[in-house]
Design an enzyme around this catalytic site. Structure first.
Site, PDB file in Angstrom:
ATOM      1  N   SER A   9       0.779  -1.517  -0.006  1.00  0.00           N
ATOM      2  CA  SER A   9      -0.309  -0.157  -0.207  1.00  0.00           C
ATOM      3  C   SER A   9       0.736   1.445  -0.270  1.00  0.00           C
ATOM      4  CB  SER A   9      -0.762  -0.144   1.472  1.00  0.00           C
ATOM      5  OG  SER A   9      -0.219  -0.196   2.156  1.00  0.00           O
ATOM      6  N   ALA A  13       5.653   0.929  -3.933  1.00  0.00           N
ATOM      7  CA  ALA A  13       4.906  -0.440  -4.520  1.00  0.00           C
ATOM      8  C   ALA A  13       3.711   0.019  -4.856  1.00  0.00           C
ATOM      9  CB  ALA A  13       4.457  -0.957  -2.750  1.00  0.00           C
ATOM     10  N   ASN A  59       3.465  -8.544   8.160  1.00  0.00           N
ATOM     11  CA  ASN A  59       4.205  -7.635   9.527  1.00  0.00           C
ATOM     12  C   ASN A  59       5.618  -8.369   9.490  1.00  0.00           C
ATOM     13  OD1 ASN A  59       4.994  -6.023  11.211  1.00  0.00           O
ATOM     14  ND2 ASN A  59       2.848  -6.077  12.009  1.00  0.00           N
ATOM     15  N   SER A  81       9.397  -1.011   4.528  1.00  0.00           N
ATOM     16  CA  SER A  81      10.162  -0.624   5.511  1.00  0.00           C
ATOM     17  C   SER A  81       9.180   0.593   6.029  1.00  0.00           C
ATOM     18  CB  SER A  81      11.445  -0.151   4.842  1.00  0.00           C
ATOM     19  OG  SER A  81      12.369  -0.369   6.257  1.00  0.00           O
ATOM     20  N   SER A 123      18.291   1.625  -0.387  1.00  0.00           N
ATOM     21  CA  SER A 123      18.059   3.253  -0.634  1.00  0.00           C
ATOM     22  C   SER A 123      19.009   3.799  -0.878  1.00  0.00           C
ATOM     23  CB  SER A 123      17.215   4.139   0.419  1.00  0.00           C
ATOM     24  OG  SER A 123      17.606   5.648   0.944  1.00  0.00           O
ATOM     25  N   TYR A 158      17.054   6.057  10.346  1.00  0.00           N
ATOM     26  CA  TYR A 158      16.312   6.086   8.744  1.00  0.00           C
ATOM     27  C   TYR A 158      17.122   5.185   8.000  1.00  0.00           C
ATOM     28  CZ  TYR A 158      14.295   5.237   4.236  1.00  0.00           C
ATOM     29  OH  TYR A 158      14.200   5.217   3.429  1.00  0.00           O
ATOM     30  N   LYS A 162      18.632   1.978   7.038  1.00  0.00           N
ATOM     31  CA  LYS A 162      18.362   0.692   5.563  1.00  0.00           C
ATOM     32  C   LYS A 162      19.946   0.420   5.464  1.00  0.00           C
ATOM     33  CE  LYS A 162      16.199   1.651   2.536  1.00  0.00           C
ATOM     34  NZ  LYS A 162      14.309   0.180   2.700  1.00  0.00           N
ATOM     35  N   VAL A 188      12.407  10.468  -3.606  1.00  0.00           N
ATOM     36  CA  VAL A 188      11.183  10.200  -4.741  1.00  0.00           C
ATOM     37  C   VAL A 188      10.484  10.786  -4.317  1.00  0.00           C
ATOM     38  CG1 VAL A 188      10.174   8.065  -5.682  1.00  0.00           C
ATOM     39  CG2 VAL A 188      11.840   7.365  -4.436  1.00  0.00           C
ATOM     40  N   SER A 200       8.524  11.489   1.735  1.00  0.00           N
ATOM     41  CA  SER A 200       9.236  12.098   0.342  1.00  0.00           C
ATOM     42  C   SER A 200       7.961  12.679  -0.386  1.00  0.00           C
ATOM     43  CB  SER A 200       9.678  10.831  -1.367  1.00  0.00           C
ATOM     44  OG  SER A 200       8.566  10.097  -1.322  1.00  0.00           O
TER      45      SER A 200
HETATM   46  P1  NDP Z   1       5.456   4.267   2.729  1.00  0.00           P
HETATM   47  O1  NDP Z   1       5.739   5.202   3.905  1.00  0.00           O
HETATM   48  O2  NDP Z   1       5.131   5.263   1.513  1.00  0.00           O
HETATM   49  O3  NDP Z   1       5.647   2.680   2.265  1.00  0.00           O
HETATM   50  C1  NDP Z   1       6.627   2.497   3.665  1.00  0.00           C
HETATM   51  C2  NDP Z   1       5.875   0.972   3.912  1.00  0.00           C
HETATM   52  O4  NDP Z   1       5.801   0.287   4.489  1.00  0.00           O
HETATM   53  C3  NDP Z   1       3.787   0.645   3.858  1.00  0.00           C
HETATM   54  O5  NDP Z   1       3.035  -0.038   3.058  1.00  0.00           O
HETATM   55  C4  NDP Z   1       3.895   0.296   5.642  1.00  0.00           C
HETATM   56  O6  NDP Z   1       2.487  -0.504   5.629  1.00  0.00           O
HETATM   57  C5  NDP Z   1       5.376  -0.836   5.011  1.00  0.00           C
HETATM   58  N1  NDP Z   1       5.593  -0.916   7.169  1.00  0.00           N
HETATM   59  C6  NDP Z   1       6.230   0.298   7.304  1.00  0.00           C
HETATM   60  N2  NDP Z   1       6.861  -0.814   8.583  1.00  0.00           N
HETATM   61  C7  NDP Z   1       5.099  -2.022   8.493  1.00  0.00           C
HETATM   62  C8  NDP Z   1       5.506  -3.029   9.336  1.00  0.00           C
HETATM   63  N3  NDP Z   1       6.132  -3.329  10.647  1.00  0.00           N
HETATM   64  N4  NDP Z   1       4.888  -3.907   8.746  1.00  0.00           N
HETATM   65  C9  NDP Z   1       5.087  -4.333   7.796  1.00  0.00           C
HETATM   66  N5  NDP Z   1       4.656  -2.988   6.838  1.00  0.00           N
HETATM   67  C10 NDP Z   1       5.030  -2.073   6.859  1.00  0.00           C
HETATM   68  O7  NDP Z   1       6.954   4.609   2.330  1.00  0.00           O
HETATM   69  P2  NDP Z   1       7.957   4.580   0.378  1.00  0.00           P
HETATM   70  O8  NDP Z   1       6.716   3.955  -0.821  1.00  0.00           O
HETATM   71  O9  NDP Z   1       8.326   5.462   0.192  1.00  0.00           O
HETATM   72  O10 NDP Z   1       9.061   3.996   0.530  1.00  0.00           O
HETATM   73  C11 NDP Z   1       9.013   2.255   0.600  1.00  0.00           C
HETATM   74  C12 NDP Z   1      10.646   1.672   0.852  1.00  0.00           C
HETATM   75  O11 NDP Z   1      11.062   2.607  -0.609  1.00  0.00           O
HETATM   76  C13 NDP Z   1      10.464   1.612   1.638  1.00  0.00           C
HETATM   77  O12 NDP Z   1      11.660   0.117   1.663  1.00  0.00           O
HETATM   78  C14 NDP Z   1      11.258   2.508   1.407  1.00  0.00           C
HETATM   79  O13 NDP Z   1      12.656   2.860   2.076  1.00  0.00           O
HETATM   80  C15 NDP Z   1      12.797   2.889   0.494  1.00  0.00           C
HETATM   81  N6  NDP Z   1      13.163   4.080  -0.316  1.00  0.00           N
HETATM   82  C16 NDP Z   1      12.138   4.882  -0.253  1.00  0.00           C
HETATM   83  C17 NDP Z   1      12.271   6.119  -0.678  1.00  0.00           C
HETATM   84  C18 NDP Z   1      11.606   7.760  -0.905  1.00  0.00           C
HETATM   85  O14 NDP Z   1      11.994   8.956  -1.246  1.00  0.00           O
HETATM   86  N7  NDP Z   1      10.138   7.657  -1.248  1.00  0.00           N
HETATM   87  C19 NDP Z   1      13.808   6.734  -1.147  1.00  0.00           C
HETATM   88  C20 NDP Z   1      14.679   5.675  -1.343  1.00  0.00           C
HETATM   89  C21 NDP Z   1      14.334   4.116  -0.598  1.00  0.00           C
HETATM   90  P3  NDP Z   1       1.611   0.427   5.642  1.00  0.00           P
HETATM   91  O15 NDP Z   1       0.701   0.819   4.867  1.00  0.00           O
HETATM   92  O16 NDP Z   1       0.439  -0.812   6.097  1.00  0.00           O
HETATM   93  O17 NDP Z   1       2.552   1.314   6.760  1.00  0.00           O
END
Ligand code: NDP
Length: 318
Positions: A9, A13, A59, A81, A123, A158, A162, A188, A200
């Site tokens: 979600s 993703a 989870n 994450s 990242s 953070y 990573k 991003v 972001s």
């Molecule tokens: P989001 O916060 O939109 O997404 C993070 C996701 O991780 C959510 O789906 C969240 O689930 C899930 N999550 C967090 N904790 C848990 C947990 N305990 N169990 C299961 N799921 C969990 O962030 P992004 O889309 O931006 O990030 C996605 C990935 O990309 C991460 O790995 C991030 O480190 C990496 N990334 C992001 C960048 C950016 O600028 N956006 C840059 C570089 C890397 P829930 O929806 O239930 O909270």
């Protein structure tokens, strides 16, 4: 083909799931709570979702939680994450889910008869945060690693999460004979599919939503659609290997606010830097390896415009 996307979600993703469904994949999408409509409705409404999207509850902190989602999958895209900067307890809020969660997902992949490759969303946070000097002539590439000591010293929890997660992943796959590729995006930007504001996108929102000053800092930027596509190319290209840095452009915040002002002259966008010090110098990040996947980068100007339009459409920006 069946693929698994963890943390489906989320900002990145959601685009990944959208593109995978468009390409005909069957997607097993893990979410923490499949009954939370604000986390899943935008996924269920994607084209192809009715036929080929399956939500699976999982989870990061629960052992064995990903077994069902990984089972029968040809690829696992591990994106889940936590990404936020204001953790009160970095250990439990950031480090544990990132590190233990990654190992938990990889443990579910051991001895899978169907699995061909794991693509991990790492990242730039795991790449460039170390003691090496950074000047305009320095080119950061895939051989760079962030230094946990540097992250700790600077309170970059953070980034530490990573860094430790990627490092642990490489060690685990070596011992367990799993094919791993990582993508390492910079910050991003781009349009949101999910209804909630992610970290972001909030960086862009803050710049156009009444901030008085901009930071004296530099950031690498990349569009979310390019990041999602890079995940897919990293799986589909048989020869893909190692890490792939994803950065369209490294820019000082003074350049970013200039782009935003040119795009939106009527919005209140800061003109002043937060301090009087010389601007933090820029450095380069190599795009060569990412381009070898066939990836093309959306220009920062386009990505920022699409971010702001999306923030307006979703009423984050009045
Ligand atoms: P989001 O916060 O939109 O997404 C993070 C996701 O991780 C959510 O789906 C969240 O689930 C899930 N999550 C967090 N904790 C848990 C947990 N305990 N169990 C299961 N799921 C969990 O962030 P992004 O889309 O931006 O990030 C996605 C990935 O990309 C991460 O790995 C991030 O480190 C990496 N990334 C992001 C960048 C950016 O600028 N956006 C840059 C570089 C890397 P829930 O929806 O239930 O909270």
């Amino acid at each position: 083909q069946v693929v698994c996307v963890t943390g489906a979600s989320g900002f990145i993703a959601s685009w990944l799931v959208k593109f995978l469904l468009q390409r005909g994949y069957t997607v097993k999408a893990t979410v923490r709570d499949p009954n939370n409509s604000s986390k899943v409705d935008h996924l269920l409404n994607l084209e192809g979702a009715k036929e080929r999207l399956h939500l699976v509850k999982a989870n990061l902190l629960e052992e064995g939680s990903f077994d069902a989602a990984v089972e029968g999958s040809h690829a696992v895209f591990h994106t889940a994450s936590p990404f936020f900067n204001n953790a009160k307890d970095p250990q439990t809020e950031l480090l544990d889910p990132a590190l233990k969660g990654t190992l938990n997902v990889l443990k579910s992949c051991v001895n899978s008869p169907t699995l061909k490759r794991v693509v991990l969303t790492s990242s730039i946070a795991a790449v460039s945060f170390n003691y090496r000097p950074k000047t305009p002539d320095v080119v950061v590439d895939e051989t760079w690693y962030s230094d946990p000591e540097y992250c700790k010293e600077n309170g970059l929890w953070y980034n530490l999460s990573k860094t430790l997660a990627e490092d642990a992943a490489w060690k685990f796959v070596k011992e367990n004979n799993i094919d791993l590729v990582t993508v390492n995006p910079a910050l991003v930007s781009g349009p949101l599919l999910q209804p909630e504001l992610n970290t972001s996108a909030s960086v862009v929102l803050n710049l156009v939503n009444g901030a008085q000053t901009f930071k004296n800092d530099i950031v690498g930027w990349v569009d979310v659609r390019d990041v999602a596509m890079a995940h897919i190319l990293a799986y589909e290209s048989a020869s893909a290997n190692g890490r792939y840095l994803l950065v369209d452009r490294v820019a000082h915040f003074s350049e970013v606010v200039k782009i935003l002002r040119d795009l939106y002259p009527t919005l209140q966008i800061p003109e002043k830097c937060e301090d009087d010090k010389p601007y933090v110098p820029i450095f380069q990040v190599s795009k060569e390896k990412a381009k070898s996947l066939g990836l093309e980068f959306t220009p920062l100007e386009v990505s920022l415009k699409d971010t702001v339009e999306s923030l307006k459409e979703k009423n984050f920006l009045k």
